[in-house]
Design a protein around this motif. Structure first.
Motif, short mmCIF file in Angstrom:
data_model
loop_
_atom_site.label_atom_id
_atom_site.label_comp_id
_atom_site.label_asym_id
_atom_site.label_seq_id
_atom_site.Cartn_x
_atom_site.Cartn_y
_atom_site.Cartn_z
N ALA A 122 26.04 -40.51 4.51
CA ALA A 122 25.21 -39.91 3.56
C ALA A 122 24.45 -40.81 2.66
O ALA A 122 23.36 -40.23 2.22
N THR A 155 30.36 -38.18 0.60
CA THR A 155 29.31 -37.79 -0.11
C THR A 155 28.33 -38.83 -1.02
O THR A 155 28.89 -39.79 -1.02
N THR A 159 27.41 -30.81 -7.10
CA THR A 159 28.62 -31.02 -5.79
C THR A 159 28.20 -30.48 -4.55
O THR A 159 27.95 -29.42 -4.66
N ILE A 160 27.98 -31.48 -3.87
CA ILE A 160 27.95 -30.89 -2.49
C ILE A 160 29.11 -30.94 -1.65
O ILE A 160 30.09 -31.54 -1.82
N SER A 161 29.25 -29.77 -0.77
CA SER A 161 30.38 -29.47 -0.03
C SER A 161 29.87 -28.65 1.16
O SER A 161 28.96 -28.24 1.32
N TYR A 220 25.07 -38.91 -4.01
CA TYR A 220 24.26 -38.16 -4.82
C TYR A 220 23.33 -39.20 -5.59
O TYR A 220 23.33 -40.50 -5.57
N ALA A 225 21.50 -34.76 -2.69
CA ALA A 225 22.79 -34.88 -2.19
C ALA A 225 23.13 -34.99 -0.86
O ALA A 225 21.88 -34.26 -0.12
N ILE A 281 26.11 -35.09 2.90
CA ILE A 281 27.34 -35.14 3.23
C ILE A 281 27.46 -35.44 4.48
O ILE A 281 26.79 -34.83 5.41
#
Length: 130
Positions: free
Chosen positions: A106, A59, A70-72, A61, A51, A53
Motif C-alpha cells: 500500500a 493500509t 478509512t479504507i477497507s 494514507y 488511501a 490497501i
C-alpha cells in the motif's frame, strides 16, 4: 478485462461524512492480488493518492486524511470502500478507485503508483461546502 465503478459521492457540509464504494469486475478472478487505492483530483492539479490497501490488508494514507478516512475492502464481494469523516472543503475533488498489479504494498502504491495504476474507474464527485 477489469472494470471499476465508484459510487457514493455527493455534496455535504464541512464536518460531514460520506462513504464511497467501488465494485470491481475482473473476468480473470484476480481481485485479491491487486493493490487497491483511492485517488482524488481537483481540476488543474495532479491526481493525489488518498488511501491504499494491499492483499494482506495493510493500509496506507496520505497525511492530509489520516485519522479522518478509512479504507477497507470486501474480497468476497470484490468491493472497496472509503469512509470519509470530518470532511473539509479541501477534500472536494473527483475520487477515483484504482487497482494496481504491483506487489509492493500500500505504501508503494501511494508513493509511486498513485498516478500510474493499471486500472481506473470513472470517478465520483465529492463536494464539501463550508
Amino acid at each position: 478485462q477489469v472494470h471499476l465503478a465508484e459510487s457514493g459521492g455527493g455534496s455535504v457540509q464541512a464536518g460531514g461524512s460520506l462513504r464511497l464504494s467501488c465494485t470491481v469486475s475482473d473476468a480473470r478472478g484476480a481481485y485479491g492480488r491487486y493493490c487497491m487505492g483511492w485517488v482524488r483530483q481537483v481540476p488543474g492539479k495532479e491526481r493525489e493518492g488518498v488511501a491504499a490497501i494491499d492483499h494482506t490488508g495493510t493500509t496506507s494514507y496520505a497525511d492530509s486524511v489520516k485519522g479522518r478516512f478509512t479504507i477497507s475492502q470486501d474480497n468476497a464481494n470484490q468491493a472497496l470502500y472509503l469512509q470519509m469523516n470530518s470532511l473539509q472543503p479541501e477534500d472536494t475533488a473527483m475520487y477515483y478507485c484504482a487497482a494496481d498489479r504491483s506487489p509492493w504494498g500500500a505504501t508503494w502504491f501511494l508513493t509511486y503508483r498513485q498516478r500510474l495504476a493499471d486500472y481506473w474507474g470513472h470517478g465520483t464527485q465529492v463536494t464539501v461546502s463550508s
